[in-house]
Write a protein that holds these residues in place. Sequence first.
Motif, PDB file in Angstrom:
ATOM      1  N   ALA A   1      27.457  31.109  32.456  1.00 55.50           N
ATOM      2  CA  ALA A   1      27.387  31.191  33.890  1.00 55.50           C
ATOM      3  C   ALA A   1      28.579  30.564  34.546  1.00 55.50           C
ATOM      4  N   GLN A   2      28.740  29.258  34.260  1.00 55.73           N
ATOM      5  CA  GLN A   2      29.580  28.391  34.797  1.00 55.73           C
ATOM      6  C   GLN A   2      30.936  28.633  34.382  1.00 55.73           C
TER       7      GLN A   2
ATOM      8  N   ARG B   1      31.933  31.767  33.839  1.00 54.22           N
ATOM      9  CA  ARG B   1      32.156  33.138  34.815  1.00 54.22           C
ATOM     10  C   ARG B   1      32.539  32.646  36.060  1.00 54.22           C
ATOM     11  N   ASN B   2      32.066  31.765  36.610  1.00 54.20           N
ATOM     12  CA  ASN B   2      32.124  31.345  38.050  1.00 54.20           C
ATOM     13  C   ASN B   2      33.601  30.605  38.139  1.00 54.20           C
ATOM     14  N   LYS B   3      33.924  29.879  37.071  1.00 54.01           N
ATOM     15  CA  LYS B   3      35.232  29.387  37.003  1.00 54.01           C
ATOM     16  C   LYS B   3      36.483  30.227  36.776  1.00 54.01           C
ATOM     17  N   ASN B   4      36.299  31.432  36.186  1.00 54.16           N
ATOM     18  CA  ASN B   4      37.299  32.348  35.891  1.00 54.16           C
ATOM     19  C   ASN B   4      37.293  33.508  36.623  1.00 54.16           C
TER      20      ASN B   4
ATOM     21  N   LYS C   1      36.558  35.328  40.655  1.00 54.42           N
ATOM     22  CA  LYS C   1      36.431  35.235  42.055  1.00 54.42           C
ATOM     23  C   LYS C   1      35.498  36.449  43.018  1.00 54.42           C
TER      24      LYS C   1
ATOM     25  N   ARG D   1      33.478  39.005  44.423  1.00 55.37           N
ATOM     26  CA  ARG D   1      32.400  39.943  44.049  1.00 55.37           C
ATOM     27  C   ARG D   1      32.341  40.031  42.595  1.00 55.37           C
ATOM     28  N   ASP D   2      33.472  39.655  41.850  1.00 52.37           N
ATOM     29  CA  ASP D   2      33.275  39.732  40.242  1.00 52.37           C
ATOM     30  C   ASP D   2      32.466  38.496  39.678  1.00 52.37           C
ATOM     31  N   GLN D   3      32.190  37.670  40.322  1.00 51.45           N
ATOM     32  CA  GLN D   3      31.253  36.514  40.069  1.00 51.45           C
ATOM     33  C   GLN D   3      29.868  37.117  39.914  1.00 51.45           C
ATOM     34  N   LYS D   4      29.419  37.922  40.659  1.00 49.42           N
ATOM     35  CA  LYS D   4      28.333  38.529  40.684  1.00 49.42           C
ATOM     36  C   LYS D   4      28.284  39.773  39.609  1.00 49.42           C
TER      37      LYS D   4
ATOM     38  N   GLN E   1      28.630  39.246  34.070  1.00 49.45           N
ATOM     39  CA  GLN E   1      27.718  38.297  33.394  1.00 49.45           C
ATOM     40  C   GLN E   1      27.978  38.289  31.980  1.00 49.45           C
TER      41      GLN E   1
END
Length: 792
Positions: free
Chosen positions: A245-246, A248-251, A253, A255-258, A261
């Motif tokens: 998850a970290q 994902r949040n790094k790469n 931005k 809406r894509d962060q939600k 997964q």
Amino acid sequence: MIKNYIKIAWRNLKRNKAYASISVIGLALGMACGILIFTLVTYHLSFDNFHHSPDRIYRFVTEWHDEQVDKSSAVPVPVAKAFRSNFTLGEKVGRTVSYERTLITFNDGKEVKKFREENGVAFTEPQYFDILNFPLIKGDKNTVLKQPGQAIITQKLAEKYFGKEDAMGKVIRLDNQVSFTITGILKNLPINTDRKQEIYLSYADFKTYTGGGLEDNWGGVYSGSEAFILLKTGVSKAQAEAALAQLRNKNFKGRDQKVWQFKLQPLNDIHFNAELDGYADKKYLWALFFIGLFLIITACVNFVNLATAQALNRSKEVGIRKVMGSLPRHLFWQFIAETAIITFVAVVLAGVLAELTLPLLNGLFHSEMQFHWMELSLFITVTAVIVVFLSGSYPGLVLARFQPILALKSKLSQKDIGGFSLRRVLVVTQFAISQIMIIGSIIVISQLRYSQNTDLGFNKNAIVMFPMPKNDKATVSSMKAQLGEIPGIENVSFCYAPPASGSNSTTGVNYDNRPEPEHWGINMKFADANYLSTFNIKLVAGRNLFASDTTREFLVNETFCRKLGLKPQDVIGKNLAVNGKTSHGPIVGVVKDFYNYSFHTEIAPICIMPAVKNYSNCAVKINMRTAKTTLASIQKTWSSTFPEELYSYNFLSDSIAKFYDQDNILLSLVEAFAAIAIIIGCLGLYGLVSFMAVRKTKEIGVRKVLGANLISVLWLFGKEFTRLLLIAFVIAAPIAWYVMHNYLQDFHYRIHIGPGIFLISIASTFAIAAITVGYRAMLSATTNPVKSLRSE
């Protein structure tokens, strides 16, 4: 004593050959199915359980949480590398990227040999072999695949390519692009693994082969890109997923962060998870297990019905034995001995039937199952013992409790030989199951026919697909010109894949220069301007693509417009950007929806765009009346253009039919088990009508003396079984509807379960039952009444 039991039992069975034969056939069918189902279930449960530390091995998977949750067994190529670099939770992390139907060539000194490998190749990191247990029989495990240009192949392929020569050091070439030196030979892959590639190449050459577009692409998922991890001892799955998850949040931005997964899938779930391309759903294995159990139990029930129907015929024998001093336990064990002989013969026959049927089962599942007799012998022994006591105990107890005086006077009543109601319940149960299987068969057949005959939104008939090993502008133009001169060719289109294909490339989409991408993906189809005419795809708005070698404009489908909440004419002229905005241009036309995959899956938003560099296939519409000569001319043209390649082609209709391979397997199994259930049910019905015939012997004799005709006597039996079959249908119909309704939920586009299906089921069941009952009832109805009444 035991020898005496067996001797007498054998004599009794020889004297009652019909009874013995029916009992043996019923038990043999049930036990043969049990053996095959046991083998099938244990085979699938054994998949990939031979790896070291299997409880710590996981596969990275992707999920998209939006309007619905979509899953993929693949991940973006950089995910595993980033996890390995940023976290220390994994003992080993290894990536593998596979490509199917690749060409392997090599020079054996005399000629260039060519092989089309259906399972393809896999560019693989060395850590992959530290995670999964695929041992080398030649080569150094510490250096394998660590340098560019290295390859390892299985022992089977080494023999296929080089015969008795040593394959080590030989050079093979992939798709006439990249050369590799064989530096290791793998032990042949076990039959119980989902890893099918037999050629593994240095991951360092992956970028050379593909051009490097995937290596740093976080926003796209290629279906062949997999990654595995061996977690460190003490590290939990939840900890690793929190680290993902970290990443994902790094790469990602916005809406894509939600939406995006990344999860971990346990190794022991890979073979069974249908959502992640698993081959065998555990719920179907459990269903098979219970079907096998049911067939064995019903075979035992038939035996009980037949045995107790024979009880009256043996009443005098029992009476004499009791007068001569036999105790109830002696009579009980006497009947158990008879049951044991029948069961032994049935086991032998079941083994023969299973041996004969296993190759058919392997052909159906495209598997290599084998009988493991150590496991099977235990299963067969336990099953046989259970069958002997399950089948023999009740009839043995019935015979053992006969009163000798009543037995010798033939005055035994129904109460003495066992109740009739139990047999009614058992026959109803048997035929309820049979009707469920019949209804299931009809529904699966109807759904498959619907899938094959429904308008797909494009033409699949008479379309020949063959590969384009080189897709530069000059080669494509030359091939198009040469194909256009062949008689019998009606149209030609160059494309990445046909409209419906397993190779569906999905990516993000930006519409009309909006700041945020849409929260759904789009299926990209690279194709030339002839795509619509070759496949007969209809336009509903705008125009077709202009001829071009690069992406300058797009066609979209109706689903794309619906996702945006717009009418087709409203999107014409609007800008579209896909594939990380690397391809962009105006929308010039909207095509009518067509199925881009099987009926299991909803039609996706689609964009069609030209791009010569992505034309890996050529689609040719031919006249089937001259198919033989046309196909020969195509092969000649293709081989002259690509002399170093290996020619192959397939009809699009055959490729689409493969979407439903699993459904065809299910249909074959349902049909086979339905047939066996019907046979065993008929044997049970025969047992019940035999029991009725014995019980009603004198009644039938009296009726005939008083003038009853043949039809009225037959109706004595018919009305009983008509009631039982109707009760079975009332039980079976809602159960079958519920089961098959759930089955059809796997299809996004499906048939409606109408009343006609149930009418066909009940009619066929009545026809089968009428034949079974009619034969035995006719024997009783035509018996001379003098014989029936002479004891009076």
